[in-house]
Design a protein around this motif. Structure first.
Motif, PDB file in Angstrom:
ATOM      1  N   THR A 193     -11.710  -3.336  11.999  1.00  0.00           N
ATOM      2  CA  THR A 193     -11.465  -4.613  11.339  1.00  0.00           C
ATOM      3  C   THR A 193     -12.532  -4.870  10.279  1.00  0.00           C
ATOM      4  OG1 THR A 193     -10.548  -5.458  13.405  1.00  0.00           O
ATOM      5  CG2 THR A 193     -11.123  -7.079  11.714  1.00  0.00           C
ATOM      6  N   PRO A 194     -12.120  -5.202   9.059  1.00  0.00           N
ATOM      7  CA  PRO A 194     -13.129  -5.489   8.026  1.00  0.00           C
ATOM      8  C   PRO A 194     -13.847  -6.803   8.298  1.00  0.00           C
ATOM      9  CG  PRO A 194     -10.920  -5.920   7.196  1.00  0.00           C
ATOM     10  CD  PRO A 194     -10.744  -5.296   8.542  1.00  0.00           C
ATOM     11  N   LYS A 195     -15.098  -6.852   7.878  1.00  0.00           N
ATOM     12  CA  LYS A 195     -15.915  -8.055   8.054  1.00  0.00           C
ATOM     13  C   LYS A 195     -16.493  -8.449   6.701  1.00  0.00           C
ATOM     14  CE  LYS A 195     -17.136  -6.775  12.797  1.00  0.00           C
ATOM     15  NZ  LYS A 195     -18.260  -6.490  13.735  1.00  0.00           N
ATOM     16  N   LEU A 196     -16.206  -9.687   6.282  1.00  0.00           N
ATOM     17  CA  LEU A 196     -16.634 -10.183   4.985  1.00  0.00           C
ATOM     18  C   LEU A 196     -17.292 -11.550   5.141  1.00  0.00           C
ATOM     19  CD1 LEU A 196     -13.504  -9.389   2.777  1.00  0.00           C
ATOM     20  CD2 LEU A 196     -15.696  -8.242   2.644  1.00  0.00           C
ATOM     21  N   THR A 197     -18.278 -11.796   4.301  1.00  0.00           N
ATOM     22  CA  THR A 197     -18.825 -13.136   4.189  1.00  0.00           C
ATOM     23  C   THR A 197     -18.053 -13.904   3.120  1.00  0.00           C
ATOM     24  OG1 THR A 197     -20.460 -12.449   2.534  1.00  0.00           O
ATOM     25  CG2 THR A 197     -21.092 -12.264   4.863  1.00  0.00           C
ATOM     26  N   VAL A 198     -18.302 -15.203   3.040  1.00  0.00           N
ATOM     27  CA  VAL A 198     -17.618 -16.018   2.045  1.00  0.00           C
ATOM     28  C   VAL A 198     -17.994 -15.561   0.638  1.00  0.00           C
ATOM     29  CG1 VAL A 198     -17.331 -18.373   1.165  1.00  0.00           C
ATOM     30  CG2 VAL A 198     -17.513 -17.977   3.631  1.00  0.00           C
ATOM     31  N   GLN A 199     -19.260 -15.241   0.431  1.00  0.00           N
ATOM     32  CA  GLN A 199     -19.703 -14.801  -0.887  1.00  0.00           C
ATOM     33  C   GLN A 199     -19.051 -13.478  -1.278  1.00  0.00           C
ATOM     34  OE1 GLN A 199     -21.549 -16.549  -3.012  1.00  0.00           O
ATOM     35  NE2 GLN A 199     -21.218 -14.911  -4.524  1.00  0.00           N
ATOM     36  N   GLY A 307     -21.829  -1.297  -3.600  1.00  0.00           N
ATOM     37  CA  GLY A 307     -21.902  -0.995  -2.182  1.00  0.00           C
ATOM     38  C   GLY A 307     -22.058  -2.193  -1.269  1.00  0.00           C
ATOM     39  N   ASN A 308     -21.919  -3.422  -1.765  1.00  0.00           N
ATOM     40  CA  ASN A 308     -22.105  -4.617  -0.936  1.00  0.00           C
ATOM     41  C   ASN A 308     -20.814  -5.424  -0.913  1.00  0.00           C
ATOM     42  OD1 ASN A 308     -23.267  -6.592   0.622  1.00  0.00           O
ATOM     43  ND2 ASN A 308     -24.289  -7.617  -1.093  1.00  0.00           N
ATOM     44  N   ILE A 309     -19.803  -4.880  -0.247  1.00  0.00           N
ATOM     45  CA  ILE A 309     -18.511  -5.570  -0.164  1.00  0.00           C
ATOM     46  C   ILE A 309     -18.075  -5.733   1.284  1.00  0.00           C
ATOM     47  CG2 ILE A 309     -17.671  -4.877  -2.440  1.00  0.00           C
ATOM     48  CD1 ILE A 309     -16.127  -2.631  -1.051  1.00  0.00           C
ATOM     49  N   GLY A 310     -19.021  -5.786   2.199  1.00  0.00           N
ATOM     50  CA  GLY A 310     -18.673  -6.012   3.593  1.00  0.00           C
ATOM     51  C   GLY A 310     -18.721  -4.749   4.433  1.00  0.00           C
ATOM     52  N   GLU A 311     -18.375  -4.921   5.710  1.00  0.00           N
ATOM     53  CA  GLU A 311     -18.361  -3.813   6.661  1.00  0.00           C
ATOM     54  C   GLU A 311     -16.940  -3.286   6.855  1.00  0.00           C
ATOM     55  OE1 GLU A 311     -20.180  -4.908  10.309  1.00  0.00           O
ATOM     56  OE2 GLU A 311     -21.959  -5.788   9.371  1.00  0.00           O
ATOM     57  N   ASN A 312     -16.848  -1.991   7.102  1.00  0.00           N
ATOM     58  CA  ASN A 312     -15.565  -1.310   7.362  1.00  0.00           C
ATOM     59  C   ASN A 312     -14.587  -1.475   6.194  1.00  0.00           C
ATOM     60  OD1 ASN A 312     -16.594  -0.803   9.976  1.00  0.00           O
ATOM     61  ND2 ASN A 312     -15.729  -2.712  10.745  1.00  0.00           N
ATOM     62  N   MET A 313     -15.112  -1.505   4.995  1.00  0.00           N
ATOM     63  CA  MET A 313     -14.268  -1.706   3.818  1.00  0.00           C
ATOM     64  C   MET A 313     -13.984  -0.370   3.147  1.00  0.00           C
ATOM     65  SD  MET A 313     -13.425  -4.889   3.493  1.00  0.00           S
ATOM     66  CE  MET A 313     -13.121  -5.225   1.761  1.00  0.00           C
ATOM     67  N   ASP A 314     -13.149   0.427   3.807  1.00  0.00           N
ATOM     68  CA  ASP A 314     -12.686   1.646   3.162  1.00  0.00           C
ATOM     69  C   ASP A 314     -11.515   1.295   2.241  1.00  0.00           C
ATOM     70  OD1 ASP A 314     -10.793   1.015   5.023  1.00  0.00           O
ATOM     71  OD2 ASP A 314     -10.930   2.883   6.148  1.00  0.00           O
ATOM     72  N   SER A 315     -10.903   2.311   1.637  1.00  0.00           N
ATOM     73  CA  SER A 315      -9.865   2.052   0.636  1.00  0.00           C
ATOM     74  C   SER A 315      -8.668   1.314   1.235  1.00  0.00           C
ATOM     75  CB  SER A 315      -9.410   3.379   0.011  1.00  0.00           C
ATOM     76  OG  SER A 315      -8.931   4.273   1.024  1.00  0.00           O
ATOM     77  N   ALA A 316      -8.249   1.700   2.464  1.00  0.00           N
ATOM     78  CA  ALA A 316      -7.097   1.040   3.087  1.00  0.00           C
ATOM     79  C   ALA A 316      -7.400  -0.410   3.427  1.00  0.00           C
ATOM     80  CB  ALA A 316      -6.671   1.807   4.340  1.00  0.00           C
ATOM     81  N   ASN A 317      -8.593  -0.671   3.964  1.00  0.00           N
ATOM     82  CA  ASN A 317      -8.948  -2.041   4.308  1.00  0.00           C
ATOM     83  C   ASN A 317      -9.172  -2.905   3.063  1.00  0.00           C
ATOM     84  OD1 ASN A 317      -8.742  -1.790   7.067  1.00  0.00           O
ATOM     85  ND2 ASN A 317     -10.911  -1.436   7.408  1.00  0.00           N
ATOM     86  N   VAL A 318      -9.679  -2.309   2.002  1.00  0.00           N
ATOM     87  CA  VAL A 318      -9.820  -3.070   0.753  1.00  0.00           C
ATOM     88  C   VAL A 318      -8.448  -3.510   0.247  1.00  0.00           C
ATOM     89  CG1 VAL A 318     -10.442  -2.870  -1.689  1.00  0.00           C
ATOM     90  CG2 VAL A 318     -12.014  -2.058   0.054  1.00  0.00           C
TER      91      VAL A 318
END
Length: 359
Positions: A193-199, A307-318
């Motif tokens: 599961t991807p993890k993103l902050t609001v920013q 390189g700062n776009i969250g965790e688990n952000m591979d191409s499919a999750n992006v």
């Protein structure tokens, strides 16, 4: 035609005669060592003690004769027999039997290790050949699947738009149905599961907007004109991508790359001029889809390079995250243009006219 031998396989095969030579040399050295020994029989403890005692007695007599005279008497210390000297490894001097056995064992161990290394090299080589064979046909296989699904999508999308002439609602539903693919993968832990902050989500917002323009533009183009003409216009996307890469990234391609775009420009212009069902809505929507797709690619490349776009952000999750964000962006736009009342009324009319028989 025989395939060329890989270097690792050739090295493994070439090491076989070397191993044989090592074993033969080890056996020959052991034989010479044993041949130089006085006897192949191990001396008994009694014999060894008698020889040592005799040697010690002779040394004691020689030492007593050399002692000085003290007080008119000859004082001579009783000399103990000298113990046999041992080497640094703990073996008795002259023990050639142990040396020969050690040399033979070392040679056997060396040969075994070389054979194991050769077997491991051959096994690794086979695995590499199998993986390279799979990778060789992976790209054509995925390209074929992409064409197959793209053709099916275009045909059924046009049929759906004919039965239900609400392109903004169709685009919204299609994006919403995409959630049924990636959300279960996250829930069942099939994908991380991807993890993103609001920013970070705000940083990806321009890419989501480009994703929205790409999808909605294509749906409207297929709604307004022929599918073939819409795809001809969308074929000019590399031209738009090259232009945006130069304007925003400063990337200049080789002149041959730009020359290869001329046939695309000419083909799109010729098809537009000769298209009997040409209309500006179809052309503009297709070009808007090109602009959105190129913008998404250029901006995503720039953001992902940091390189700062969250965790688990591979191409499919992006792509999945962009779909979610674009869906929320599309909800108010589609409701404002077509309205939920008109969408529901159109759906009832399409269902009454034949329902889902076109499927």
């Amino acid at each position: 035609r025989m395939s060329p031998i890989r270097p690792s396989v050739a090295m493994a095969r070439a090491s076989r005669p070397v191993r044989g030579a090592v074993v033969l040399l080890a056996l020959a050295a052991a034989a010479v060592w044993f041949a130089g020994a006085p006897s192949f029989a191990v001396p008994s403890p009694a014999t060894t003690a008698e020889v040592a005692l005799a040697q010690g007695t002779s040394a004691a007599s020689a030492g007593a004769a050399a002692l000085p005279v003290v007080g008119g008497s000859h004082y001579a210390r009783q000399q103990r027999p000298a113990a046999p000297r041992a080497n640094a490894d703990g073996r008795l001097a002259g023990d050639s039997t142990t040396d020969g056995v050690s040399l033979a064992l070392a040679a056997a161990g060396c040969a075994t290790a070389m054979r194991a290394a050769a077997a491991a090299a051959e096994s690794t080589e086979k695995k590499e050949e199998e993986e390279s064979g799979l990778k060789k046909y992976a790209v054509p296989f995925y390209i074929g699947l992409w064409y197959l699904f793209n053709i099916g999508y275009n045909i059924y999308n046009k049929k759906a738009l004919i039965a239900y002439p609400f392109p903004w609602a169709c685009a919204l539903w299609q994006m919403t149905f995409g959630w049924c693919i990636f959300v279960p993968l996250w829930l069942f832990k099939i994908r991380k599961t991807p993890k993103l902050t609001v920013q970070q989500a705000i940083t990806l917002a321009p890419s989501a907007l480009g994703h929205l323009a790409t999808h909605v533009g294509a749906v409207i183009a297929f709604f307004a004109g022929a599918v073939s003409f819409g795809h001809i216009v969308k074929a000019s996307e590399p031209v738009v991508s090259s232009l945006l890469n130069f304007l925003f990234m400063g990337q200049v391609m080789h002149p041959i790359v730009y020359l290869s775009l001329l046939p695309i420009i000419g083909g799109v212009g010729l098809a537009s001029a000769s298209e009997m069902s040409f209309n500006w809505l179809c052309f503009g929507a297709a070009m808007g889809s090109n602009l959105g797709s190129a913008s998404r690619a250029v901006y995503s490349k720039k953001v992902m390079s940091g390189g700062n776009i969250g965790e688990n952000m591979d191409s499919a999750n992006v792509y999945s995250v962009l779909t979610i964000m674009a869906t929320f962006m599309l909800i108010p736009i589609s409701f404002a243009i077509e309205g939920p009342t008109a969408m529901i009324a159109g759906f009832k009319a399409a269902y009454a006219a034949g329902g889902a028989k076109f499927l």
